[in-house]
Structures are given as structure tokens and as C-alpha cells.
Scaffold this active site. Structure first.
Site, PDB file in Angstrom:
ATOM      1  N   LEU A  91       0.837  -1.197   0.000  1.00 11.93           N
ATOM      2  CA  LEU A  91       0.000   0.000   0.000  1.00 11.93           C
ATOM      3  C   LEU A  91       0.873   1.249   0.000  1.00 11.93           C
ATOM      4  O   LEU A  91       0.520   2.281  -0.559  1.00 11.93           O
ATOM      5  CB  LEU A  91      -0.871  -0.034   1.272  1.00 11.93           C
ATOM      6  CG  LEU A  91      -1.958   1.000   1.440  1.00 11.93           C
ATOM      7  CD1 LEU A  91      -2.990   0.877   0.332  1.00 11.93           C
ATOM      8  CD2 LEU A  91      -2.652   0.821   2.801  1.00 11.93           C
ATOM      9  N   TYR A 117      -7.852  -8.447  15.584  1.00  8.15           N
ATOM     10  CA  TYR A 117      -6.653  -9.034  14.960  1.00  8.15           C
ATOM     11  C   TYR A 117      -6.651 -10.561  15.119  1.00  8.15           C
ATOM     12  O   TYR A 117      -6.411 -11.296  14.146  1.00  8.15           O
ATOM     13  CB  TYR A 117      -5.421  -8.423  15.618  1.00  8.15           C
ATOM     14  CG  TYR A 117      -4.104  -8.844  15.017  1.00  8.15           C
ATOM     15  CD1 TYR A 117      -3.650  -8.292  13.821  1.00  8.15           C
ATOM     16  CD2 TYR A 117      -3.295  -9.786  15.652  1.00  8.15           C
ATOM     17  CE1 TYR A 117      -2.427  -8.678  13.276  1.00  8.15           C
ATOM     18  CE2 TYR A 117      -2.084 -10.169  15.119  1.00  8.15           C
ATOM     19  CZ  TYR A 117      -1.652  -9.613  13.928  1.00  8.15           C
ATOM     20  OH  TYR A 117      -0.446  -9.998  13.395  1.00  8.15           O
TER      21      TYR A 117
HETATM   22  P1  NAP Z   1       4.758  -4.181   9.041  1.00  7.44           P
HETATM   23  O1  NAP Z   1       6.207  -3.973   9.223  1.00  7.44           O
HETATM   24  O2  NAP Z   1       3.798  -3.163   9.518  1.00  7.44           O
HETATM   25  O3  NAP Z   1       4.500  -4.499   7.489  1.00  7.44           O
HETATM   26  C1  NAP Z   1       3.210  -4.630   6.958  1.00  7.44           C
HETATM   27  C2  NAP Z   1       3.184  -4.004   5.583  1.00  7.44           C
HETATM   28  O4  NAP Z   1       1.871  -4.193   5.036  1.00  7.44           O
HETATM   29  C3  NAP Z   1       3.416  -2.477   5.640  1.00  7.44           C
HETATM   30  O5  NAP Z   1       4.297  -2.070   4.632  1.00  7.44           O
HETATM   31  C4  NAP Z   1       2.013  -1.945   5.414  1.00  7.44           C
HETATM   32  O6  NAP Z   1       1.978  -0.651   4.824  1.00  7.44           O
HETATM   33  C5  NAP Z   1       1.457  -2.967   4.459  1.00  7.44           C
HETATM   34  N1  NAP Z   1       0.009  -2.869   4.364  1.00  7.44           N
HETATM   35  C6  NAP Z   1      -0.871  -2.457   5.311  1.00  7.44           C
HETATM   36  N2  NAP Z   1      -2.119  -2.457   4.812  1.00  7.44           N
HETATM   37  C7  NAP Z   1      -2.024  -2.880   3.530  1.00  7.44           C
HETATM   38  C8  NAP Z   1      -2.966  -3.071   2.497  1.00  7.44           C
HETATM   39  N3  NAP Z   1      -4.279  -2.816   2.685  1.00  7.44           N
HETATM   40  N4  NAP Z   1      -2.533  -3.509   1.300  1.00  7.44           N
HETATM   41  C9  NAP Z   1      -1.216  -3.739   1.083  1.00  7.44           C
HETATM   42  N5  NAP Z   1      -0.271  -3.560   2.020  1.00  7.44           N
HETATM   43  C10 NAP Z   1      -0.670  -3.137   3.238  1.00  7.44           C
HETATM   44  O7  NAP Z   1       4.294  -5.546   9.751  1.00  7.44           O
HETATM   45  P2  NAP Z   1       5.032  -6.953   9.941  1.00  7.44           P
HETATM   46  O8  NAP Z   1       5.291  -7.116  11.376  1.00  7.44           O
HETATM   47  O9  NAP Z   1       6.108  -7.134   8.953  1.00  7.44           O
HETATM   48  O10 NAP Z   1       3.813  -7.915   9.592  1.00  7.44           O
HETATM   49  C11 NAP Z   1       3.739  -8.684   8.406  1.00  7.44           C
HETATM   50  C12 NAP Z   1       2.655  -9.728   8.604  1.00  7.44           C
HETATM   51  O11 NAP Z   1       3.024 -10.578   9.701  1.00  7.44           O
HETATM   52  C13 NAP Z   1       1.298  -9.131   8.974  1.00  7.44           C
HETATM   53  O12 NAP Z   1       0.275  -9.894   8.375  1.00  7.44           O
HETATM   54  C14 NAP Z   1       1.245  -9.311  10.472  1.00  7.44           C
HETATM   55  O13 NAP Z   1      -0.081  -9.376  10.948  1.00  7.44           O
HETATM   56  C15 NAP Z   1       1.968 -10.628  10.639  1.00  7.44           C
HETATM   57  N6  NAP Z   1       2.504 -10.863  11.965  1.00  7.44           N
HETATM   58  C16 NAP Z   1       3.472 -10.047  12.478  1.00  7.44           C
HETATM   59  C17 NAP Z   1       3.952 -10.312  13.753  1.00  7.44           C
HETATM   60  C18 NAP Z   1       5.030  -9.494  14.390  1.00  7.44           C
HETATM   61  O14 NAP Z   1       5.352  -9.748  15.558  1.00  7.44           O
HETATM   62  N7  NAP Z   1       5.606  -8.513  13.720  1.00  7.44           N
HETATM   63  C19 NAP Z   1       3.431 -11.385  14.491  1.00  7.44           C
HETATM   64  C20 NAP Z   1       2.461 -12.170  13.924  1.00  7.44           C
HETATM   65  C21 NAP Z   1       2.011 -11.910  12.657  1.00  7.44           C
HETATM   66  P3  NAP Z   1       1.815   0.624   5.826  1.00  7.44           P
HETATM   67  O15 NAP Z   1       3.113   0.737   6.516  1.00  7.44           O
HETATM   68  O16 NAP Z   1       1.510   1.736   4.894  1.00  7.44           O
HETATM   69  O17 NAP Z   1       0.682   0.286   6.744  1.00  7.44           O
END
Ligand code: NAP
Length: 250
Positions: free
Chosen positions: A35, A157
């Protein structure tokens, strides 16, 4: 053999960015979709710099919009004359509050990106794979350990992530006849911009519960995505693999 195309939604940050870098290092053509256009371009630049491959692309996508996801799939087909044979949907958001306070709009937003977004990406990518006869397709969804165990302040979530596993298992059953596999990774507590928002005292408490004694790194989740994308996991479909350092096991 032609290079395989890998599409990573949410590739602009955290886990998605690490997955892009891992796939590029393995020689795949990488589509960084996010996004956030600037973030996607930053990931793209890191691939070109580190791996000297100029053929990757960045694209803007909103995974919660069917039109936007379809545009992404079409643009991959136009650019590479083939659909992605590997897809990792790492796009996700949080909007936390306690059950008794959470606004309906915050519930809808999180479910719209995490759950509906997973459905739209899996559906569109699988349709393109089936239409062009891709065999050995691999789709990886990103759930969360909290989808299994729940988490205080994350009713939206945790519900969305439980649903991601349901989509994954159903897709695995329906797509197996096309030799497309679909699996889910369940990260625990990983150091990314998403967890940067979590207060220090909560981080400390959660980390103390992790048997391996620390938060995970995005590339430790990317390693598992790479395994699930590869032929090494050819007999695995419909699985959820925890990447948690042992948090909430059993
Ligand atoms: P992150 O660093 O916030 O990365 C998520 C990315 O997704 C960001 O670049 C975000 O853009 C983008 N995004 C948000 N809404 C979107 C949309 N509608 N369409 C396309 N892209 C979109 O998070 P992360 O920690 O790497 O998480 C990645 C995945 O792992 C997620 O599904 C999260 O729920 C899952 N997860 C993470 C953790 C953890 O501890 N980090 C644990 C369990 C699961 P913006 O920055 O503009 O919002």
C-alpha cells in the site's frame, strides 16, 4: 529454465521486506507489492543493490480492494508474460483495543485488510495460476500465533488471523488438484515496525514468556516462507507453521 516470479504483498516493510530479500537472493524475480509506494520502492532498491538483479518490480496494492488486487495480478502478467508461481501475503495491520471498547470501524478495518485481503490475494493469484497452467504453485499466508491463543486487546486481529488459517486450509484442499499448495506461517513476536508500536513493558513481559528468550527477526520468518515456497516442502499443504521461539507451544 525461465526465472520464477514471486509476488509478496506487504513487501514494503518488516517480514514482507525480508521475504523479498530472501527470494531475490535465491534468484527469483520479485514483485514487491505494498500500500505504501515509497516503502515498496525502498525494498526494490535494496534488492537491486544487494543482488544486482534489475528485473524485479514494485507495485502499489491495497489488498482489501478486489479491483486493486486484480490490477496487480494483471500487471505481473503484462510484465513477465506469466503469473507469479509463488505468492506470500504479508500485508497486515493492527488496531488494538479491549473488547469492551473496540469500535466497529476498527474491527472492520483489521478484518478487511488481514482476512478479506488474504481471501482476495489467494483467490486472484490462484485464478491466474490455474488459468495459465502453472504447476507447483505455492501460496503462503501469514497468520499469527494469536489467531490460535487470542490476545488481550486484539479481538479484531486474533479473529482475522484465525480466519487466515481457515482460508489457507480450504484453499489447500481446493487447489491441490491443480498442484498448487497453500500454507500458513504463524509468527510469534517479531521485531518489525508493527511491534515497534508495542509498549516496552509489554515487549519485556512477552519476551520473558518466549522459551528461546528473545523476539524473532523478520528473516527468521522469511526462512520458513522460503522453505514453503520451495520444492523441499512439496508434500506439505494446508499446514500452519509456528515461528515463535516456542511461545505458547502445546
Ligand atoms: P509491518 O512492518 O507493519 O509491514 C506490513 C506491511 O503491510 C506495511 O508495509 C504496510 O503498509 C502494508 N500494508 C498495510 N495495509 C495494507 C494493504 N491494505 N494492502 C497492502 N499492504 C498493506 O508488519 P510486519 O510485522 O512485517 O507484519 C507482516 C505480517 O506478519 C502481517 O500480516 C502481520 O499481521 C503478521 N505478523 C506479524 C507479527 C510481528 O510480531 N511482527 C506477528 C504475527 C504476525 P503501511 O506501513 O503503509 O501500513
Amino acid at each position: 529454465m525461465p526465472l520464477r516470479t514471486h509476488e509478496i504483498s506487504g513487501g514494503g516493510s518488516g517480514i514482507g521486506r525480508a521475504v523479498c530479500q530472501r527470494f531475490a537472493s535465491e534468484g527469483a524475480l520479485v514483485v514487491v507489492a505494498d500500500l505504501n509506494e515509497e516503502a515498496a520502492n525502498e525494498t526494490l532498491r535494496s534488492l537491486s543493490r544487494d543482488h544486482k538483479v534489475q528485473e524485479h518490480m514494485a507495485a502499489v496494492v491495497d489488498v482489501s480492494s478486489k479491483q486493486s488486487v486484480e490490477r496487480l495480478v494483471e500487471s505481473i502478467q503484462r510484465r513477465y508474460f506469466q503469473p507469479a508461481s509463488v505468492c506470500v501475503n504479508a500485508a497486515g495491520i493492527t488496531q488494538d483495543d479491549f473488547l469492551l471498547r473496540l469500535e466497529e470501524a476498527a474491527f472492520d478495518r483489521v478484518v478487511g485488510v488481514n482476512l478479506k485481503g488474504t481471501f482476495l490475494v489467494v483467490q486472484a493469484v490462484a485464478a491466474a495460476m490455474v488459468a495459465s497452467g502453472v504447476s507447483k504453485g505455492s501460496i503462503v499466508t501469514v497468520g499469527s500465533i494469536v489467531g490460535k491463543v487470542g490476545n488481550i486487546g486484539q479481538v479484531n486481529y486474533s479473529a482475522s488471523k484465525a480466519g487466515v488459517e481457515g482460508i489457507t486450509r480450504t484453499a489447500a484442499k481446493e487447489l491441490s488438484r491443480y498442484r498448487i499448495r497453500c500454507n500458513c506461517v504463524l509468527p510469534g513476536f517479531i521485531s518489525t515496525p508493527m511491534t515497534d508500536k508495542v509498549p516496552e513493558r509489554v515487549i519485556h513481559k512477552m519476551t520473558s514468556l518466549v522459551p528461546l528468550g528473545r523476539m524473532g527477526e523478520p528473516d527468521e520468518v522469511a526462512d520458513v516462507c522460503s522453505f514453503l515456497a520451495s520444492d523441499d516442502s512439496r508434500y506439505i499443504t494446508g499446514a500452519s507453521i509456528e515461528v515463535t521461539g516456542g511461545l505458547f507451544m502445546g
